[in-house]
Design a protein around this motif. Structure first.
Motif, mmCIF file in Angstrom:
data_model
loop_
_atom_site.group_PDB
_atom_site.id
_atom_site.type_symbol
_atom_site.label_atom_id
_atom_site.label_comp_id
_atom_site.label_asym_id
_atom_site.label_seq_id
_atom_site.Cartn_x
_atom_site.Cartn_y
_atom_site.Cartn_z
ATOM 1 N N UNK A 57 0.903 -1.048 0.039
ATOM 2 C CA UNK A 57 -0.121 -0.095 0.005
ATOM 3 C C UNK A 57 0.875 1.172 0.194
ATOM 4 N N UNK A 58 0.669 2.269 -0.668
ATOM 5 C CA UNK A 58 1.174 3.522 -0.857
ATOM 6 C C UNK A 58 2.611 3.225 -1.998
ATOM 7 N N UNK A 59 2.362 1.904 -2.561
ATOM 8 C CA UNK A 59 3.413 1.824 -3.738
ATOM 9 C C UNK A 59 4.643 1.195 -3.291
ATOM 10 N N UNK A 60 5.656 0.851 -4.151
ATOM 11 C CA UNK A 60 6.749 0.143 -3.726
ATOM 12 C C UNK A 60 6.584 -1.500 -3.703
ATOM 13 N N UNK A 61 7.811 -1.846 -3.491
ATOM 14 C CA UNK A 61 7.825 -3.520 -3.357
ATOM 15 C C UNK A 61 7.380 -3.922 -2.045
ATOM 16 N N UNK A 62 6.454 -5.140 -2.051
ATOM 17 C CA UNK A 62 6.218 -5.781 -0.834
ATOM 18 C C UNK A 62 7.478 -6.431 -0.170
ATOM 19 N N UNK A 63 7.629 -6.335 1.198
ATOM 20 C CA UNK A 63 8.770 -6.617 1.808
ATOM 21 C C UNK A 63 8.638 -8.246 1.929
ATOM 22 N N UNK A 64 9.728 -8.799 2.165
ATOM 23 C CA UNK A 64 9.611 -10.436 2.198
ATOM 24 C C UNK A 64 8.853 -10.738 3.347
ATOM 25 N N UNK A 102 1.335 -12.905 3.319
ATOM 26 C CA UNK A 102 0.427 -13.221 2.053
ATOM 27 C C UNK A 102 0.490 -14.667 1.448
ATOM 28 N N UNK A 103 1.529 -15.261 1.431
ATOM 29 C CA UNK A 103 1.558 -16.536 1.020
ATOM 30 C C UNK A 103 0.971 -17.470 1.759
ATOM 31 N N UNK A 104 1.136 -17.572 3.034
ATOM 32 C CA UNK A 104 0.602 -18.285 4.229
ATOM 33 C C UNK A 104 -0.979 -17.998 4.178
ATOM 34 N N UNK A 105 -1.420 -17.027 4.230
ATOM 35 C CA UNK A 105 -2.824 -16.843 4.067
ATOM 36 C C UNK A 105 -3.356 -17.081 2.729
ATOM 37 N N UNK A 106 -2.837 -17.185 1.558
ATOM 38 C CA UNK A 106 -3.223 -17.518 0.660
ATOM 39 C C UNK A 106 -3.479 -19.022 0.212
ATOM 40 N N UNK A 130 -12.341 -4.919 -3.563
ATOM 41 C CA UNK A 130 -11.922 -6.044 -4.285
ATOM 42 C C UNK A 130 -10.735 -6.879 -3.537
ATOM 43 N N UNK A 131 -10.194 -6.443 -2.741
ATOM 44 C CA UNK A 131 -8.826 -6.978 -2.087
ATOM 45 C C UNK A 131 -9.370 -7.895 -1.253
ATOM 46 N N UNK A 132 -8.584 -9.084 -1.365
ATOM 47 C CA UNK A 132 -8.861 -10.427 -0.475
ATOM 48 C C UNK A 132 -8.078 -10.012 0.962
ATOM 49 N N UNK A 133 -8.625 -10.938 1.860
ATOM 50 C CA UNK A 133 -8.446 -10.597 3.316
ATOM 51 C C UNK A 133 -6.490 -10.773 3.414
ATOM 52 N N UNK A 134 -6.069 -11.776 2.583
ATOM 53 C CA UNK A 134 -4.893 -12.084 2.586
ATOM 54 C C UNK A 134 -4.034 -10.749 2.097
ATOM 55 N N UNK A 135 -4.645 -10.199 1.032
ATOM 56 C CA UNK A 135 -3.813 -8.600 0.782
ATOM 57 C C UNK A 135 -4.077 -7.740 1.876
ATOM 58 N N UNK A 136 -5.340 -7.686 2.314
ATOM 59 C CA UNK A 136 -5.455 -6.604 3.672
ATOM 60 C C UNK A 136 -4.423 -6.818 4.627
ATOM 61 N N UNK A 137 -4.382 -8.158 5.178
ATOM 62 C CA UNK A 137 -3.482 -8.319 6.408
ATOM 63 C C UNK A 137 -1.937 -8.062 5.778
ATOM 64 N N UNK A 189 -1.055 -5.921 3.760
ATOM 65 C CA UNK A 189 -0.721 -4.531 3.501
ATOM 66 C C UNK A 189 -0.402 -4.186 2.156
ATOM 67 N N UNK A 190 -1.016 -5.247 1.100
ATOM 68 C CA UNK A 190 -0.752 -5.222 -0.069
ATOM 69 C C UNK A 190 -2.148 -4.959 -1.054
#
Length: 155
Positions: A110-117, A123-127, A140-147, A149-150
């Motif tokens: 959120x706010x632009x830029x690369x997602x930190x590791x 995000x991967x675990x939640x997905x 339209x963001x999934x809960x995995x993206x919200x948590x 911050x992507x």
């Protein structure tokens, strides 16, 4: 209000009913400061689902090639493991999986830029848990993206 109108609002969902009453939700991504259309806007659901299907098919093929050993199917959850590694390695480094890249989608913080590791791992675990991915907010963001911050945007 007659029955036909009540049933119509129920079928179209609460957002449509609220919009009929004059509530303005704006466009998807407006609250996040994203563009309405074009690059930088929220990626549409159909495109995100198609990218997921492409990635999943690739992971099944890779798991079959690596773990089949004469058996007709990969052992256990090998495809899920390959999917986890693929997602973490690609989203955590370049911001998109091969399927997302083919369809012009990138995962950004959120706010632009690369997602930190760390957030890419969350995000991967939640997905992988699936349930967070099928719960969406009004953008339209999934809960995995919200948590994590992507947000998935068009490139």
């Amino acid at each position: 209000m007659d029955n036909r109108q009540a049933i119509g609002s129920w079928l179209s969902g609460p957002r449509a009913a609220a919009e009929d009453m004059g509530v303005d939700f704006g466009y998807r991504g407006e609250r996040l400061g994203l563009a309405e259309n074009g690059p930088g806007s929220i990626a549409p659901f159909g495109r995100r689902l198609a990218a997921l299907c492409i990635d999943w098919a690739a992971c099944v093929l890779i798991a079959y090639a690596l773990f089949a050993h004469g058996d007709a199917r990969p052992a256990g959850n090998a495809a899920l493991g390959v999917f986890a590694v693929l997602s973490l390695a690609t989203v955590g480094t370049v911001g998109c999986t091969p399927g997302k890249r083919l369809l012009g989608i990138r995962v950004v913080a959120l706010g632009g830029g690369r997602l930190t590791f760390r957030y890419a791992a969350l995000r991967t675990l939640l997905l992988l848990a699936v349930i967070p991915a099928v719960i969406w907010d009004r953008d339209g963001r999934g809960l995995h993206d919200r948590l994590a911050r992507s947000v998935q945007v068009r490139i």
